[in-house]
Structure formats: structure tokens, C-alpha cells
Design a protein around this motif. Structure first.
Motif, PDB file in Angstrom:
ATOM      1  N   PRO A 167       0.791  -1.225   0.000  1.00 58.35           N
ATOM      2  CA  PRO A 167       0.000   0.000   0.000  1.00 58.35           C
ATOM      3  C   PRO A 167       0.828   1.284   0.000  1.00 58.35           C
ATOM      4  CG  PRO A 167      -0.479  -1.336   1.962  1.00 58.35           C
ATOM      5  CD  PRO A 167       0.543  -2.068   1.161  1.00 58.35           C
ATOM      6  N   LEU A 168       2.102   1.196   0.391  1.00 57.07           N
ATOM      7  CA  LEU A 168       2.957   2.383   0.401  1.00 57.07           C
ATOM      8  C   LEU A 168       3.685   2.596  -0.920  1.00 57.07           C
ATOM      9  CD1 LEU A 168       4.323   2.065   4.024  1.00 57.07           C
ATOM     10  CD2 LEU A 168       2.595   3.666   3.176  1.00 57.07           C
ATOM     11  N   VAL A 169       3.601   1.648  -1.839  1.00 57.47           N
ATOM     12  CA  VAL A 169       4.123   1.828  -3.189  1.00 57.47           C
ATOM     13  C   VAL A 169       2.914   2.212  -4.032  1.00 57.47           C
ATOM     14  CG1 VAL A 169       5.270   0.753  -5.167  1.00 57.47           C
ATOM     15  CG2 VAL A 169       5.981   0.165  -2.835  1.00 57.47           C
ATOM     16  N   GLY A 170       2.626   3.487  -4.048  1.00 57.41           N
ATOM     17  CA  GLY A 170       1.440   3.976  -4.731  1.00 57.41           C
ATOM     18  C   GLY A 170       1.379   5.483  -4.695  1.00 57.41           C
ATOM     19  N   LEU A 171       0.213   6.006  -5.012  1.00 56.98           N
ATOM     20  CA  LEU A 171       0.025   7.451  -5.073  1.00 56.98           C
ATOM     21  C   LEU A 171      -0.117   8.086  -3.691  1.00 56.98           C
ATOM     22  CD1 LEU A 171      -2.396   7.550  -8.122  1.00 56.98           C
ATOM     23  CD2 LEU A 171       0.026   8.205  -8.086  1.00 56.98           C
ATOM     24  N   LYS A 172      -0.313   7.269  -2.665  1.00 54.15           N
ATOM     25  CA  LYS A 172      -0.400   7.759  -1.291  1.00 54.15           C
ATOM     26  C   LYS A 172       0.715   7.125  -0.467  1.00 54.15           C
ATOM     27  CE  LYS A 172      -4.271  10.117  -1.645  1.00 54.15           C
ATOM     28  NZ  LYS A 172      -4.330  11.539  -1.422  1.00 54.15           N
ATOM     29  N   THR A 173       1.178   7.851   0.531  1.00 52.77           N
ATOM     30  CA  THR A 173       2.246   7.367   1.395  1.00 52.77           C
ATOM     31  C   THR A 173       1.937   7.769   2.833  1.00 52.77           C
ATOM     32  OG1 THR A 173       4.653   7.182   1.588  1.00 52.77           O
ATOM     33  CG2 THR A 173       3.775   9.392   1.163  1.00 52.77           C
ATOM     34  N   ASN A 174       2.901   7.621   3.698  1.00 54.38           N
ATOM     35  CA  ASN A 174       2.726   8.065   5.080  1.00 54.38           C
ATOM     36  C   ASN A 174       3.947   8.879   5.509  1.00 54.38           C
ATOM     37  OD1 ASN A 174       4.792   6.271   5.849  1.00 54.38           O
ATOM     38  ND2 ASN A 174       3.348   4.681   6.443  1.00 54.38           N
ATOM     39  N   LYS A 175       3.889   9.430   6.705  1.00 54.46           N
ATOM     40  CA  LYS A 175       4.970  10.286   7.200  1.00 54.46           C
ATOM     41  C   LYS A 175       6.294   9.549   7.284  1.00 54.46           C
ATOM     42  CE  LYS A 175       2.095  13.442   9.858  1.00 54.46           C
ATOM     43  NZ  LYS A 175       1.758  13.960  11.185  1.00 54.46           N
ATOM     44  N   LYS A 176       6.241   8.278   7.639  1.00 54.19           N
ATOM     45  CA  LYS A 176       7.481   7.508   7.782  1.00 54.19           C
ATOM     46  C   LYS A 176       8.232   7.379   6.455  1.00 54.19           C
ATOM     47  CE  LYS A 176       5.794   4.860  11.680  1.00 54.19           C
ATOM     48  NZ  LYS A 176       6.404   5.516  12.770  1.00 54.19           N
ATOM     49  N   MET A 177       7.503   7.131   5.347  1.00 57.04           N
ATOM     50  CA  MET A 177       8.165   7.020   4.045  1.00 57.04           C
ATOM     51  C   MET A 177       8.665   8.380   3.576  1.00 57.04           C
ATOM     52  SD  MET A 177       8.381   3.880   3.227  1.00 57.04           S
ATOM     53  CE  MET A 177       8.481   3.466   4.958  1.00 57.04           C
ATOM     54  N   LEU A 178       7.897   9.441   3.861  1.00 55.06           N
ATOM     55  CA  LEU A 178       8.363  10.790   3.511  1.00 55.06           C
ATOM     56  C   LEU A 178       9.672  11.094   4.234  1.00 55.06           C
ATOM     57  CD1 LEU A 178       4.972  12.715   3.589  1.00 55.06           C
ATOM     58  CD2 LEU A 178       6.368  12.238   1.561  1.00 55.06           C
ATOM     59  N   GLU A 179       9.742  10.730   5.501  1.00 53.85           N
ATOM     60  CA  GLU A 179      10.956  10.955   6.290  1.00 53.85           C
ATOM     61  C   GLU A 179      12.101  10.061   5.795  1.00 53.85           C
ATOM     62  OE1 GLU A 179      13.511  12.527   9.086  1.00 53.85           O
ATOM     63  OE2 GLU A 179      11.528  13.271   8.526  1.00 53.85           O
ATOM     64  N   LEU A 180      11.804   8.811   5.542  1.00 52.91           N
ATOM     65  CA  LEU A 180      12.831   7.862   5.122  1.00 52.91           C
ATOM     66  C   LEU A 180      13.468   8.249   3.790  1.00 52.91           C
ATOM     67  CD1 LEU A 180      14.132   5.225   6.026  1.00 52.91           C
ATOM     68  CD2 LEU A 180      12.373   4.007   4.764  1.00 52.91           C
ATOM     69  N   GLY A 181      12.666   8.790   2.882  1.00 52.21           N
ATOM     70  CA  GLY A 181      13.181   9.127   1.559  1.00 52.21           C
ATOM     71  C   GLY A 181      13.705  10.530   1.413  1.00 52.21           C
ATOM     72  N   LYS A 182      13.591  11.356   2.453  1.00 45.91           N
ATOM     73  CA  LYS A 182      13.879  12.786   2.296  1.00 45.91           C
ATOM     74  C   LYS A 182      15.302  13.105   1.853  1.00 45.91           C
ATOM     75  CE  LYS A 182      15.227  13.931   6.969  1.00 45.91           C
ATOM     76  NZ  LYS A 182      15.016  14.722   8.130  1.00 45.91           N
ATOM     77  N   ASP A 183      16.273  12.265   2.149  1.00 48.31           N
ATOM     78  CA  ASP A 183      17.668  12.567   1.802  1.00 48.31           C
ATOM     79  C   ASP A 183      18.156  11.876   0.536  1.00 48.31           C
ATOM     80  OD1 ASP A 183      18.019  14.274   3.989  1.00 48.31           O
ATOM     81  OD2 ASP A 183      18.469  12.597   5.321  1.00 48.31           O
ATOM     82  N   LEU A 184      17.267  11.177  -0.147  1.00 44.44           N
ATOM     83  CA  LEU A 184      17.685  10.518  -1.389  1.00 44.44           C
ATOM     84  C   LEU A 184      17.951  11.550  -2.479  1.00 44.44           C
ATOM     85  CD1 LEU A 184      15.173   7.545  -1.658  1.00 44.44           C
ATOM     86  CD2 LEU A 184      17.606   7.415  -1.174  1.00 44.44           C
ATOM     87  N   ASP A 185      19.031  11.364  -3.214  1.00 38.80           N
ATOM     88  CA  ASP A 185      19.294  12.205  -4.385  1.00 38.80           C
ATOM     89  C   ASP A 185      18.409  11.722  -5.515  1.00 38.80           C
ATOM     90  OD1 ASP A 185      21.287  13.753  -3.183  1.00 38.80           O
ATOM     91  OD2 ASP A 185      22.866  12.335  -3.731  1.00 38.80           O
ATOM     92  N   VAL A 186      17.762  12.655  -6.200  1.00 36.75           N
ATOM     93  CA  VAL A 186      16.878  12.328  -7.299  1.00 36.75           C
ATOM     94  C   VAL A 186      17.288  13.115  -8.524  1.00 36.75           C
ATOM     95  CG1 VAL A 186      14.492  12.406  -8.130  1.00 36.75           C
ATOM     96  CG2 VAL A 186      14.949  11.838  -5.735  1.00 36.75           C
ATOM     97  N   THR A 187      17.377  12.447  -9.665  1.00 35.73           N
ATOM     98  CA  THR A 187      17.674  13.121 -10.926  1.00 35.73           C
ATOM     99  C   THR A 187      16.495  12.921 -11.878  1.00 35.73           C
ATOM    100  OG1 THR A 187      18.781  11.159 -11.813  1.00 35.73           O
ATOM    101  CG2 THR A 187      20.172  12.770 -10.699  1.00 35.73           C
ATOM    102  N   PRO A 188      16.264  13.867 -12.791  1.00 30.90           N
ATOM    103  CA  PRO A 188      15.155  13.697 -13.735  1.00 30.90           C
ATOM    104  C   PRO A 188      15.502  12.646 -14.794  1.00 30.90           C
ATOM    105  CG  PRO A 188      16.277  15.792 -14.094  1.00 30.90           C
ATOM    106  CD  PRO A 188      16.921  15.156 -12.914  1.00 30.90           C
ATOM    107  N   MET A 189      14.468  11.957 -15.269  1.00 29.32           N
ATOM    108  CA  MET A 189      14.665  11.035 -16.383  1.00 29.32           C
ATOM    109  C   MET A 189      14.857  11.841 -17.651  1.00 29.32           C
ATOM    110  SD  MET A 189      12.129   7.832 -16.174  1.00 29.32           S
ATOM    111  CE  MET A 189      11.239   7.697 -14.661  1.00 29.32           C
ATOM    112  N   THR A 190      15.685  11.321 -18.514  1.00 27.35           N
ATOM    113  CA  THR A 190      15.876  12.007 -19.800  1.00 27.35           C
ATOM    114  C   THR A 190      15.521  11.088 -20.934  1.00 27.35           C
ATOM    115  OG1 THR A 190      18.198  11.337 -19.776  1.00 27.35           O
ATOM    116  CG2 THR A 190      17.673  13.544 -18.962  1.00 27.35           C
TER     117      THR A 190
END
Length: 190
Positions: A167-190
Motif C-alpha cells: 500500500p505504500l508503493v502507490g500514489l499515497k504514502t505516510n509520514k514515515k516514508m516521507l521521512e525515510l526518503g527525504k535525503d535521497l538524491d533524485v535526478t530527472p529522467m531524460t
């Protein structure tokens, strides 16, 4: 209450995440980082996350995120595609359009969820995907590239199915996943 363990190394990369007990319901709009963190929990310990790429034009109804890994010395990409805009999934069947997968079959997963399991060749690349439809109409597709056949996956089929039904791999998430992913580096797809 859920407890997460995370080992952070360097600028935004992480080695492992484990979900120990229970889950909080996903009620918040997802982000690329939260979606990546939620999916990464399913990966085997030897999978090294190399890069997170964000799809262009992500909206509240459609997301595309690519997770690039090194698994067993070879590069492997996972495409996460939660979506509320797939009309062909109305009756949960395989698509019949011209861009339909090479092979597609409907399977019932261990938990009773129906899943479309497909193999597709596009732009010379072969991939395998698992798509599930949720009660709210959201379809979650998880693709792995390259994957010459459904039986030659770089990870177990259960990992793909687990991501597609989480359920957390979808269009909705929770605070824990927002916190867990906050420091990931993200690059745009080209």
C-alpha cells in the motif's frame, strides 16, 4: 507502531531498509523519494541502489520513478508506475492495443490479488512487469529492465509482486516514508 531501520551512507544513498512490525496507512500524497524508499524495502540486501530517477510530468494521478540498482554485478532498473489513468485496466485484463506487451497473463498472487504479469520489448530492451489494481481504482505497475524472460528475473517474482501490492508503493504514502526518503538524491529522467 511500525519501526524502521535504515543505514545511510554518503549523500542520499542507503544500503538497507527493513520494516519490522505493522504499517501506518498511506494517507498523504506520495513523492518520488517516498515512493523510492517504500519500494526499496522489498529489495534483497545485496541490491545496491545506484540512482533514483524521477519521471517527467508526475501528477497526483500518475507517477513514474526509476530505481537503478547493481545486483550481482549487473545493472538493473525498476520502474514504479502508480496510476489512476489506465482505462484498459477497467475490467482488469491485459491490454489489446498495438503497444500491448509481447506476453501478458492474469495471475492470482498468494494473497488473492489479481495481477497482470507481462513481458515487453521496447526500444530493443526487454522487461517484465507486474500490475495490480487496487479497490480505489489505482493501478500499480512495477517493471524490471532488463529481463529477457519472466523466468529470468534478476530478483524473485515475489519481490515484484510485493512491491505491486504494498500500500505504500502507490500514489499515497505516510509520514514515515516521507521521512525515510527525504535525503535521497533524485535526478530527472531524460
Amino acid at each position: 507502531m511500525a519501526v524502521l531501520a535504515l543505514l545511510v551512507i554518503g549523500a542520499g544513498s542507503f544500503v538497507g531498509i527493513r520494516w519490522f512490525a505493522g504499517r501506518d496507512d498511506p494517507t498523504l500524497p506520495t513523492t518520488t523519494r517516498a515512493l523510492a524508499a517504500a519500494a526499496h524495502r522489498h529489495m534483497p540486501a545485496e541490491a545496491k541502489l545506484v540512482r533514483v530517477r524521477e519521471g517527467l510530468g508526475n501528477t497526483a494521478d500518475r507517477f513514474v520513478v526509476m530505481l537503478d540498482y547493481e545486483i550481482g554485478g549487473r545493472p538493473v532498473s525498476f520502474s514504479l508506475e502508480p496510476n489512476k489513468q489506465l482505462p484498459w485496466m477497467g475490467d482488469f485484463d491485459c491490454p489489446s492495443e498495438a503497444d500491448a506487451p509481447d506476453i501478458c497473463e492474469i495471475r492470482t498472487l498468494d494473497d488473492g490479488t489479481k495481477a497482470a504479469v507481462a513481458h515487453l520489448t521496447t526500444s530493443g530492451k526487454q522487461g517484465t512487469g507486474v500490475s495490480t489494481k487496487r479497490a480505489d481504482g489505482e493501478v500499480v505497475s512495477v517493471w524490471v529492465w532488463p529481463s529477457p524472460t519472466v523466468s529470468d528475473l534478476p530478483v524473485s517474482f515475489d519481490i515484484l509482486a510485493g512491491m505491486a501490492t504494498d500500500p505504500l508503493v502507490g500514489l499515497k504514502t505516510n509520514k514515515k516514508m516521507l521521512e525515510l526518503g527525504k535525503d535521497l538524491d533524485v535526478t530527472p529522467m531524460t
